[in-house]
Motif scaffolding. Structure first.
Motif, mmCIF file in Angstrom:
data_model
loop_
_atom_site.group_PDB
_atom_site.id
_atom_site.type_symbol
_atom_site.label_atom_id
_atom_site.label_comp_id
_atom_site.label_asym_id
_atom_site.label_seq_id
_atom_site.Cartn_x
_atom_site.Cartn_y
_atom_site.Cartn_z
ATOM 1 N N SER A 31 0.828 -1.214 0.000
ATOM 2 C CA SER A 31 0.000 0.000 0.000
ATOM 3 C C SER A 31 0.861 1.262 0.000
ATOM 4 O O SER A 31 0.385 2.338 -0.370
ATOM 5 C CB SER A 31 -0.922 0.010 1.222
ATOM 6 O OG SER A 31 -0.159 -0.038 2.429
ATOM 7 N N ARG A 32 2.119 1.122 0.386
ATOM 8 C CA ARG A 32 3.015 2.277 0.474
ATOM 9 C C ARG A 32 4.145 2.247 -0.550
ATOM 10 O O ARG A 32 4.691 3.283 -0.908
ATOM 11 C CB ARG A 32 3.632 2.361 1.876
ATOM 12 C CG ARG A 32 2.647 2.699 2.976
ATOM 13 C CD ARG A 32 3.334 2.715 4.325
ATOM 14 N NE ARG A 32 4.480 3.611 4.362
ATOM 15 C CZ ARG A 32 5.417 3.577 5.309
ATOM 16 N NH1 ARG A 32 5.352 2.688 6.273
ATOM 17 N NH2 ARG A 32 6.412 4.430 5.277
ATOM 18 N N TYR A 33 4.516 1.036 -1.002
ATOM 19 C CA TYR A 33 5.671 0.914 -1.878
ATOM 20 C C TYR A 33 5.317 0.152 -3.152
ATOM 21 O O TYR A 33 4.578 -0.825 -3.107
ATOM 22 C CB TYR A 33 6.809 0.173 -1.168
ATOM 23 C CG TYR A 33 7.322 0.864 0.069
ATOM 24 C CD1 TYR A 33 8.272 1.878 -0.013
ATOM 25 C CD2 TYR A 33 6.841 0.499 1.332
ATOM 26 C CE1 TYR A 33 8.738 2.508 1.135
ATOM 27 C CE2 TYR A 33 7.305 1.124 2.481
ATOM 28 C CZ TYR A 33 8.259 2.134 2.370
ATOM 29 O OH TYR A 33 8.710 2.758 3.500
ATOM 30 N N ASP A 34 5.856 0.613 -4.255
ATOM 31 C CA ASP A 34 5.725 -0.100 -5.526
ATOM 32 C C ASP A 34 6.783 -1.194 -5.554
ATOM 33 O O ASP A 34 7.980 -0.906 -5.511
ATOM 34 C CB ASP A 34 5.921 0.867 -6.691
ATOM 35 C CG ASP A 34 5.854 0.165 -8.030
ATOM 36 O OD1 ASP A 34 6.927 -0.230 -8.537
ATOM 37 O OD2 ASP A 34 4.749 -0.010 -8.561
ATOM 38 N N VAL A 35 6.366 -2.464 -5.636
ATOM 39 C CA VAL A 35 7.299 -3.571 -5.494
ATOM 40 C C VAL A 35 8.352 -3.574 -6.595
ATOM 41 O O VAL A 35 9.525 -3.920 -6.354
ATOM 42 C CB VAL A 35 6.535 -4.916 -5.440
ATOM 43 C CG1 VAL A 35 5.852 -5.217 -6.764
ATOM 44 C CG2 VAL A 35 7.469 -6.057 -5.042
ATOM 45 N N ALA A 36 7.975 -3.161 -7.804
ATOM 46 C CA ALA A 36 8.957 -3.118 -8.896
ATOM 47 C C ALA A 36 10.029 -2.073 -8.620
ATOM 48 O O ALA A 36 11.213 -2.286 -8.910
ATOM 49 C CB ALA A 36 8.253 -2.830 -10.222
ATOM 50 N N GLU A 37 9.632 -0.937 -8.046
ATOM 51 C CA GLU A 37 10.600 0.112 -7.733
ATOM 52 C C GLU A 37 11.493 -0.301 -6.571
ATOM 53 O O GLU A 37 12.700 -0.004 -6.561
ATOM 54 C CB GLU A 37 9.872 1.418 -7.408
ATOM 55 C CG GLU A 37 10.793 2.590 -7.062
ATOM 56 C CD GLU A 37 11.793 2.918 -8.149
ATOM 57 O OE1 GLU A 37 12.874 3.454 -7.806
ATOM 58 O OE2 GLU A 37 11.529 2.641 -9.341
ATOM 59 N N VAL A 38 10.932 -0.997 -5.592
ATOM 60 C CA VAL A 38 11.752 -1.515 -4.495
ATOM 61 C C VAL A 38 12.785 -2.493 -5.053
ATOM 62 O O VAL A 38 13.977 -2.431 -4.725
ATOM 63 C CB VAL A 38 10.881 -2.222 -3.429
ATOM 64 C CG1 VAL A 38 11.763 -2.900 -2.383
ATOM 65 C CG2 VAL A 38 9.940 -1.224 -2.757
ATOM 66 N N PHE A 39 12.337 -3.394 -5.909
ATOM 67 C CA PHE A 39 13.211 -4.382 -6.545
ATOM 68 C C PHE A 39 14.341 -3.684 -7.298
ATOM 69 O O PHE A 39 15.519 -4.030 -7.148
ATOM 70 C CB PHE A 39 12.363 -5.232 -7.500
ATOM 71 C CG PHE A 39 13.104 -6.355 -8.181
ATOM 72 C CD1 PHE A 39 13.197 -7.605 -7.583
ATOM 73 C CD2 PHE A 39 13.681 -6.175 -9.422
ATOM 74 C CE1 PHE A 39 13.850 -8.652 -8.222
ATOM 75 C CE2 PHE A 39 14.346 -7.215 -10.074
ATOM 76 C CZ PHE A 39 14.425 -8.468 -9.460
ATOM 77 N N ARG A 40 13.990 -2.676 -8.078
ATOM 78 C CA ARG A 40 14.995 -1.939 -8.851
ATOM 79 C C ARG A 40 15.997 -1.259 -7.921
ATOM 80 O O ARG A 40 17.214 -1.330 -8.140
ATOM 81 C CB ARG A 40 14.311 -0.888 -9.732
ATOM 82 C CG ARG A 40 15.245 -0.190 -10.723
ATOM 83 C CD ARG A 40 14.580 1.016 -11.359
ATOM 84 N NE ARG A 40 14.533 2.141 -10.439
ATOM 85 C CZ ARG A 40 15.522 3.023 -10.297
ATOM 86 N NH1 ARG A 40 16.628 2.920 -11.011
ATOM 87 N NH2 ARG A 40 15.418 4.006 -9.431
ATOM 88 N N SER A 41 15.492 -0.600 -6.893
ATOM 89 C CA SER A 41 16.368 0.146 -5.992
ATOM 90 C C SER A 41 17.309 -0.770 -5.217
ATOM 91 O O SER A 41 18.483 -0.444 -5.016
ATOM 92 C CB SER A 41 15.529 0.980 -5.018
ATOM 93 O OG SER A 41 14.757 1.945 -5.700
#
Length: 204
Positions: free
Chosen positions: A169-179
């Motif tokens: 609900s707070r984080y985009d999983v693809a963006e977390v993965f990328r980061s």
């Protein structure tokens, strides 16, 4: 590639689960969306749990085919690692439902176990080999502990998918993965490796 009816249904069902989640999706709605009769469904799948399990096997086979094609195009190990990262980001961006992974983990343990076994039997040796090649070719730092770094890379995926750490609900999983992965892999590179992979870093 000519797909069988089963493969087509598994591909469509995977997209449906990734969009709507799994637990709260009635079986009747699944059959309606896939445009198949209950009889046809029962001929191919015992129940929704069996469907989720077959989807996992299907998706793993798809990933392996993509990796074979990728390695035929990309010769250097750092490029291969970063290309695998790109594929991972692309696949995660297909997941629109915040419940998809938690549904799998909590309610479809057999399917999730297959995915986790795939990481141990396939992904870990793959990463280990690429890291070793990268060190030998001086694209990656020579002082890295390949066995430990391979384990860290695999375990980072569990962290990315942990809802307690990164609530969807707070984080985009693809963006977390990328980061998580982009900066970690960059830190493993020598100057030569960064130059060789500059095009990947620039577009990710």
């Amino acid at each position: 590639m000519n797909q069988t009816l089963r493969e087509t249904l598994l591909e469509e069902a995977l997209l449906l689960f990734q969009t709507k989640g799994i637990v709260n999706l009635p079986l009747e709605q699944i059959m309606t969306t896939l445009d198949i009769s209950p009889t046809t469904f029962r001929e191919m799948f015992r129940d929704k749990e069996d469907l989720a399990l077959q989807i996992m096997h299907y998706d793993i086979a798809r990933q392996k085919r993509e990796h074979t094609e990728l390695f035929a195009r990309v010769p250097d190990p750092v490029g291969r690692i970063l290309s695998l990262l790109e594929l991972g980001i692309r696949d995660l961006r297909k997941v629109k439902s915040p419940d998809y992974f938690s549904d799998l983990i909590q309610h479809y343990p057999a399917a999730w176990a297959v995915g986790m076994q795939h990481l141990d039997d396939y992904s870990y040796p793959q990463i280990h080999g690429l890291l070793n090649d990268g060190v030998v070719q001086k694209f990656l730092r020579g002082d890295i502990n390949i066995t430990l770094v391979s384990k860290i890379i695999i375990e980072q995926l569990n962290m990315v998918l942990n809802e307690q750490v990164f609530p969807p609900s707070r984080y985009d999983v693809a963006e977390v993965f990328r980061s998580v992965y982009l900066y970690y892999i960059r830190g493993l590179c020598t100057d030569e490796g960064i130059k060789a992979a500059s095009a990947y870093f620039a577009r990710m």
